[in-house]
Design an enzyme around this catalytic site. Structure first.
Site, PDB file in Angstrom:
ATOM      1  N   LYS A   1       2.505 -25.205  21.502  1.00 58.85           N
ATOM      2  CA  LYS A   1       3.350 -24.039  21.784  1.00 58.85           C
ATOM      3  C   LYS A   1       3.701 -24.055  23.273  1.00 58.85           C
ATOM      4  CE  LYS A   1       2.372 -21.602  17.862  1.00 58.85           C
ATOM      5  NZ  LYS A   1       3.397 -21.259  16.891  1.00 58.85           N
TER       6      LYS A   1
ATOM      7  N   ARG B   1       0.805  -1.236   0.000  1.00 56.77           N
ATOM      8  CA  ARG B   1       0.000   0.000   0.000  1.00 56.77           C
ATOM      9  C   ARG B   1       0.829   1.273   0.000  1.00 56.77           C
ATOM     10  NH1 ARG B   1      -3.300  -3.449   2.879  1.00 56.77           N
ATOM     11  NH2 ARG B   1      -5.354  -3.599   1.922  1.00 56.77           N
TER      12      ARG B   1
ATOM     13  N   LYS C   1       0.246 -20.250   3.121  1.00 61.48           N
ATOM     14  CA  LYS C   1      -0.724 -20.839   4.041  1.00 61.48           C
ATOM     15  C   LYS C   1      -1.282 -19.755   4.947  1.00 61.48           C
ATOM     16  CE  LYS C   1       0.017 -22.537   8.158  1.00 61.48           C
ATOM     17  NZ  LYS C   1       0.579 -21.993   9.417  1.00 61.48           N
TER      18      LYS C   1
ATOM     19  N   ASP D   1      -3.446 -24.382  12.576  1.00 64.87           N
ATOM     20  CA  ASP D   1      -2.167 -23.737  12.283  1.00 64.87           C
ATOM     21  C   ASP D   1      -1.073 -24.745  11.920  1.00 64.87           C
ATOM     22  OD1 ASP D   1      -0.415 -21.400  12.249  1.00 64.87           O
ATOM     23  OD2 ASP D   1       0.456 -22.174  14.099  1.00 64.87           O
TER      24      ASP D   1
ATOM     25  N   LYS E   1      11.674 -28.154   3.756  1.00 64.10           N
ATOM     26  CA  LYS E   1      12.742 -28.507   4.699  1.00 64.10           C
ATOM     27  C   LYS E   1      13.463 -29.754   4.195  1.00 64.10           C
ATOM     28  CE  LYS E   1      10.355 -26.668   8.795  1.00 64.10           C
ATOM     29  NZ  LYS E   1      11.139 -25.628   9.437  1.00 64.10           N
TER      30      LYS E   1
ATOM     31  N   HIS F   1       1.243 -28.594   7.973  1.00 62.70           N
ATOM     32  CA  HIS F   1       2.600 -29.128   8.160  1.00 62.70           C
ATOM     33  C   HIS F   1       2.624 -30.588   8.626  1.00 62.70           C
ATOM     34  CE1 HIS F   1       3.433 -25.005   7.674  1.00 62.70           C
ATOM     35  NE2 HIS F   1       3.366 -24.623   8.921  1.00 62.70           N
TER      36      HIS F   1
ATOM     37  N   HIS G   1       5.703 -24.570   3.973  1.00 56.67           N
ATOM     38  CA  HIS G   1       7.169 -24.467   4.031  1.00 56.67           C
ATOM     39  C   HIS G   1       7.824 -25.717   4.625  1.00 56.67           C
ATOM     40  CE1 HIS G   1       6.584 -23.086   8.218  1.00 56.67           C
ATOM     41  NE2 HIS G   1       7.868 -23.342   8.408  1.00 56.67           N
TER      42      HIS G   1
END
Ligand code: BG6
Length: 518
Positions: free
Chosen positions: A367, A64, A173, A260, A207, A265, A203
């Site tokens: 997490k 922007r 993603k 997530d 790897k 993944h 991603h």
């Protein structure tokens, strides 16, 4: 040639078998965003450094703010200074590389932005010709994807034909937040481009260690006879992160760890671990096999009580990780004080096919655990008859385990029993180790380097196909639906820096097994 010559890098040999992509321009939507700064530009710079970029290559950043080419170049240099894999940034190389960086300001909802971009690309074609080949990278908030894809089509920026200049679109993603939204986005994508022009990025597939699962399994004949329910007792997949949501509370509130990490993944590397051998290492052959795994996942019960025998969830409270005090999830910025969003999920699933019938797969993603570790651990059945009775108990509890460490300390190890030297027959588990660092002595390339390069080469093997995305959401949606009907969970239920809620231990202990403590 010297060992420090990038062309002599052992990790580079064989990467795309020396294929260099055709000249092209990469347009990055969301050029001022975090991903562009931390990953995309540093990856492109590394590719330039390793001489993997096409002979003519341009980047046009779209965002922007009207900052212009010069400020864009300066900001990208700062990003590379901070995040490039190999630093310091080489001034001479940067000077050549940055001549190909351009900027286009505009809002994503406005067709005028795309018309201006088109003119800019046509102009660029006169001075830095790329044969009209283009990669559009969608690195914006996901809500913008349908608009950008539609506008690219409307502005005539996508060549759908197989002949002529190539147009490819990389979509970050998350690809949808449930089956309905993923389907809708797939329809939008297919309304302007062919499926093989869409590169849905995950991603984890970039790897090295994830790609190596296929090489390990299918370039070596010795594993295949063992890779099935006859020899495998169960499999554990772990994605543990020591970090919390790190300022991404707002995003995480709309997602949770199941969407997530698991839907994308974890399912990707689950597929690579569990799939049949593809007929070739080619995009559709590999993805057909992955899809079969996703379609074989036994659907979980939608009744919340029944579901809790297969899926448990948790949320971290305050705690300490590695001696450092940490706030709880509900105290994170952008998180509701009474949030019910899960930061831990433990799952028991089955793959209903001939290879895996009866073998449970236990998955956990979380997490704020004690350490960062992503691994696949294949627990083999114990020997059928015990001839070392004094150690039998131990052999049962600590079976042979093949662990594929995706990160960190990348490698593979096989645990087996050995005789302890001495006059008695005492047994002890010992590891047989392969470590990337020791074997190759060089740092592996960043996931984004490989994926960007593959996209420029038109190779979709390491990208997710529309039907895979839909199959994985179909399975995940059942859990989300059951949770929506369930009584509110009592969160937080684990302290930061611990291995998760007690319900997760119960999930696996009910089956007479325990989680690994990597
Ligand atoms: C991202 C997730 O896709 O992957 C993050 O959105 C997560 O929540 C990250 O932290 C993990 O990636 P990596 O490469 O650090 O394991």
């Amino acid at each position: 040639m010297t060992a420090s010559d990038p062309l002599h890098n052992p990790l580079r040999q064989g990467l795309n078998d020396g294929r260099i992509p055709q000249p092209c321009t990469m347009v990055i939507f969301g050029a001022s965003g975090d991903l562009t700064k931390r990953k995309l530009l540093p990856a492109l710079y590394s590719l330039a450094r390793d001489r993997m970029l096409p002979s003519q290559f341009n980047v046009v950043g779209v965002a922007r703010r009207p900052i212009g080419d010069a400020a864009f170049r300066t900001s990208m240099r700062e990003s590379c200074d901070k995040f490039a894999r190999r630093r310091p940034v080489d001034d001479a190389l940067w000077s050549t590389f940055s001549e190909g960086l351009f900027y286009c300001d505009g809002t994503f909802e406005n067709l005028a932005t795309y018309e201006k971009l088109k003119l800019q690309l046509d102009e660029l074609e006169k001075t830095r010709p790329t044969g009209g080949n283009r990669v559009f990278y969608l690195s914006t908030p996901p809500a913008e994807y349908p608009t950008i894809v539609t506008m690219l089509g409307k502005a005539g920026l996508i060549n759908r034909e197989k002949d002529g200049p190539s147009t490819r679109v990389i979509i970050e993603k998350p690809f949808g937040h449930d089956l309905a939204s993923a389907r809708e986005l797939n329809e939008t994508v297919h309304s302007v481009m062919r499926e093989d022009q869409a590169f849905r990025i995950d991603h984890y597939l970039g790897k090295e260690t994830v790609q190596n699962i296929l090489v390990f399994r299918f370039a070596n004949g010795i594993w295949e006879p063992l890779w099935n329910s006859k020899y495998v007792d169960h499999v554990q997949l772990t994605v543990a992160e020591a970090i919390g949501v790190e300022g991404r509370g707002g995003y995480f509130e709309g997602s949770g760890i199941l969407r997530d990490m698991v839907q994308n993944h974890m399912f990707q590397f689950l597929c690579m671990m569990a799939m049949e051998a593809p007929v070739a290492f080619e995009a559709d052959a590999v993805r057909d096999e992955k899809l079969k795994v996703l379609r074989s996942l036994r659907p979980l019960p939608e009744d919340p009580k029944e579901l809790s025998r297969y899926v448990v969830r948790g949320q971290y409270g305050p705690g300490s990780v590695g001696g450092e005090e940490r706030i709880g999830y509900r105290q994170e910025q952008g998180v509701a004080p009474e949030s019910k969003v899960e930061t831990y999920v433990g799952i028991k699933l089955h793959i209903d096919n001939w290879r895996w019938g009866g073998v449970p797969f236990y998955l956990r993603a979380a997490k704020s655990l004690p350490k960062r570790v992503t691994e696949i651990a294949i627990h083999f059945k114990k020997a059928p008859h015990a001839i070392f009775p004094q150690s039998d108990n131990r052999l049962g509890k600590e079976p042979n385990v093949l662990s594929i460490r995706i990160q960190p300390d990348e490698g593979i190890s096989l645990k087996f029993f050995s005789k302890v030297p001495g006059p008695t027959t005492d047994l002890m588990p010992v590891p047989m180790e392969f470590r990337y660092g020791t074997a190759f002595g060089a740092e592996p390339p960043e996931a984004y380097e490989r994926l960007i390069l593959d996209c420029m080469l038109g190779d979709g093997t390491l990208f997710t196909r529309a039907d895979e995305v839909e199959a994985s959401w179909t399975w995940i949606d059942r859990i989300e639906r059951a949770w929506a009907k369930a009584p509110a969970p009592k969160f937080p239920n684990y302290s930061g820096g611990t291995w998760g809620p007690s319900e997760a231990d119960e999930l696996i202990e009910r089956d007479g097994r325990t989680w690994r403590r990597p």
